[in-house]
Write a protein that holds these residues in place. Structure first.
Motif, mmCIF file in Angstrom:
data_model
loop_
_atom_site.group_PDB
_atom_site.id
_atom_site.type_symbol
_atom_site.label_atom_id
_atom_site.label_comp_id
_atom_site.label_asym_id
_atom_site.label_seq_id
_atom_site.Cartn_x
_atom_site.Cartn_y
_atom_site.Cartn_z
ATOM 1 N N PRO A 1 0.821 -1.214 0.000
ATOM 2 C CA PRO A 1 0.000 0.000 0.000
ATOM 3 C C PRO A 1 0.856 1.265 0.000
ATOM 4 C CG PRO A 1 -0.881 -1.589 1.556
ATOM 5 C CD PRO A 1 0.428 -2.141 1.067
ATOM 6 N N GLN A 2 2.038 1.216 0.632
ATOM 7 C CA GLN A 2 2.938 2.366 0.620
ATOM 8 C C GLN A 2 3.451 2.628 -0.793
ATOM 9 O OE1 GLN A 2 5.439 0.763 3.727
ATOM 10 N NE2 GLN A 2 4.985 2.545 5.014
ATOM 11 N N ASP A 3 3.797 1.552 -1.529
ATOM 12 C CA ASP A 3 4.237 1.700 -2.921
ATOM 13 C C ASP A 3 3.140 2.348 -3.764
ATOM 14 O OD1 ASP A 3 6.681 0.406 -2.423
ATOM 15 O OD2 ASP A 3 5.848 -1.575 -2.940
ATOM 16 N N VAL A 4 1.918 1.885 -3.549
ATOM 17 C CA VAL A 4 0.778 2.386 -4.327
ATOM 18 C C VAL A 4 0.542 3.862 -4.027
ATOM 19 C CG1 VAL A 4 -1.721 2.173 -4.640
ATOM 20 C CG2 VAL A 4 -0.301 0.126 -4.549
ATOM 21 N N TYR A 5 0.578 4.227 -2.738
ATOM 22 C CA TYR A 5 0.353 5.616 -2.359
ATOM 23 C C TYR A 5 1.468 6.513 -2.890
ATOM 24 C CZ TYR A 5 -0.701 9.763 0.348
ATOM 25 O OH TYR A 5 -0.994 11.051 0.708
ATOM 26 N N ALA A 6 2.707 6.061 -2.822
ATOM 27 C CA ALA A 6 3.835 6.836 -3.339
ATOM 28 C C ALA A 6 3.701 7.026 -4.847
ATOM 29 C CB ALA A 6 5.151 6.143 -3.000
ATOM 30 N N HIS A 7 3.246 5.981 -5.552
ATOM 31 C CA HIS A 7 3.054 6.077 -7.002
ATOM 32 C C HIS A 7 1.923 7.068 -7.317
ATOM 33 C CE1 HIS A 7 3.966 4.560 -10.971
ATOM 34 N NE2 HIS A 7 2.678 4.371 -11.218
ATOM 35 N N TYR A 8 0.883 7.057 -6.492
ATOM 36 C CA TYR A 8 -0.224 7.997 -6.658
ATOM 37 C C TYR A 8 0.266 9.434 -6.471
ATOM 38 C CZ TYR A 8 -4.479 10.587 -5.543
ATOM 39 O OH TYR A 8 -5.479 11.516 -5.515
ATOM 40 N N GLN A 9 1.068 9.674 -5.441
ATOM 41 C CA GLN A 9 1.583 11.016 -5.185
ATOM 42 C C GLN A 9 2.461 11.489 -6.346
ATOM 43 O OE1 GLN A 9 0.720 13.207 -2.872
ATOM 44 N NE2 GLN A 9 -0.740 11.714 -2.104
ATOM 45 N N ALA A 10 3.274 10.591 -6.899
ATOM 46 C CA ALA A 10 4.112 10.951 -8.052
ATOM 47 C C ALA A 10 3.233 11.309 -9.253
ATOM 48 C CB ALA A 10 5.049 9.792 -8.399
ATOM 49 N N LEU A 11 2.146 10.570 -9.454
ATOM 50 C CA LEU A 11 1.216 10.847 -10.544
ATOM 51 C C LEU A 11 0.567 12.217 -10.357
ATOM 52 C CD1 LEU A 11 -0.331 9.811 -13.076
ATOM 53 C CD2 LEU A 11 -2.002 8.822 -11.499
ATOM 54 N N VAL A 12 0.149 12.523 -9.135
ATOM 55 C CA VAL A 12 -0.464 13.824 -8.840
ATOM 56 C C VAL A 12 0.528 14.949 -9.125
ATOM 57 C CG1 VAL A 12 -1.337 15.279 -6.955
ATOM 58 C CG2 VAL A 12 -2.149 12.927 -7.195
ATOM 59 N N GLN A 13 1.798 14.759 -8.733
ATOM 60 C CA GLN A 13 2.822 15.776 -8.994
ATOM 61 C C GLN A 13 3.068 15.940 -10.493
ATOM 62 O OE1 GLN A 13 6.191 14.524 -6.685
ATOM 63 N NE2 GLN A 13 5.377 15.378 -4.777
ATOM 64 N N ASP A 14 3.090 14.834 -11.230
ATOM 65 C CA ASP A 14 3.277 14.906 -12.686
ATOM 66 C C ASP A 14 2.145 15.693 -13.342
ATOM 67 O OD1 ASP A 14 5.594 13.445 -12.506
ATOM 68 O OD2 ASP A 14 4.706 11.561 -13.237
ATOM 69 N N ILE A 15 0.933 15.410 -12.926
ATOM 70 C CA ILE A 15 -0.233 16.097 -13.504
ATOM 71 C C ILE A 15 -0.171 17.587 -13.179
ATOM 72 C CG2 ILE A 15 -2.748 16.328 -13.366
ATOM 73 C CD1 ILE A 15 -2.822 13.243 -13.032
ATOM 74 N N ALA A 16 0.211 17.914 -11.956
ATOM 75 C CA ALA A 16 0.316 19.329 -11.566
ATOM 76 C C ALA A 16 1.387 20.036 -12.403
ATOM 77 C CB ALA A 16 0.634 19.440 -10.080
ATOM 78 N N ALA A 17 2.509 19.360 -12.657
ATOM 79 C CA ALA A 17 3.574 19.957 -13.471
ATOM 80 C C ALA A 17 3.114 20.179 -14.905
ATOM 81 C CB ALA A 17 4.818 19.073 -13.440
#
Length: 192
Positions: free
Chosen positions: A66-82
């Motif tokens: 679940p930590q891997d999944v959440y970290a991947h989600y946060q990276a996706l959110v940052q990519d979209i924001a960029a």
């Protein structure tokens, strides 16, 4: 809720006696198919779902936590924001098959889909050549009336399916018109 879940998860791991080096393992490897499945799971397991990250982790291959999944989600959110903020440069969509001479065409090539749209715009109104018409007739014989996509892809590669359909419409109207026309037309060619 997400950070609370991850904090509780870390506390659970520590209370269960899991060594610290196992708690902090290297980030999971994500394949393209994992990414697609992850994106679909984000839709199917919406925000607010209890144990969301654990449910998504269980549905993913490769033993992701679940930590891997959440970290991947946060990276996706940052990519979209960029991307949304314009911090990421768009790739160059210039199409070498299209001859762009002027500055407007070069600017259009820099926009997503711009080069292709510009090329198709330039092709609009361009008369069919005898060679294109002969290829059309060969494609018509091979794929039949109505399969404009295959005729476009495999026979007349210089024209879109819409252009092939329009050409076919004019061709069949000309064939059905029995009276002699004063003007010659490319549609008079009936054999490949």
């Amino acid at each position: 809720m997400d950070s609370q879940f991850l904090g509780n998860y870390s506390n659970y791991m520590a209370a269960a006696g899991v060594p610290l080096q196992l708690q902090r393992r290297p980030p999971a490897v994500w394949s393209r198919s994992d990414d697609k499945l992850f994106e679909n799971l984000l839709v199917r397991v919406p925000e607010g779902t209890p144990n969301r990250w654990q449910l998504i982790a269980m549905a993913l291959p490769g033993g992701k936590s679940p930590q891997d999944v959440y970290a991947h989600y946060q990276a996706l959110v940052q990519d979209i924001a960029a991307i949304d903020s314009g911090a990421v440069d768009l790739p160059d969509y210039y199409d070498l098959d299209c001859e762009d001479d002027d500055e407007d065409a070069a600017a259009a090539a820099q926009m997503p889909g711009g080069s292709r749209a510009r090329c198709e715009e330039r092709r609009r109104g361009t008369p069919w050549t005898e060679e294109e018409h002969r290829k059309f007739l060969e494609g018509l014989a091979k794929y039949g009336k109505g399969d404009w996509r295959n005729i476009s892809r495999n026979a007349v590669r210089t024209r879109t399916p819409t252009q092939v359909a329009s050409h076919a419409q004019k061709y069949f109207l000309r064939l059905n018109n029995n009276k002699e026309s004063k003007r010659k037309s490319i549609h008079d060619i009936t054999a490949p």
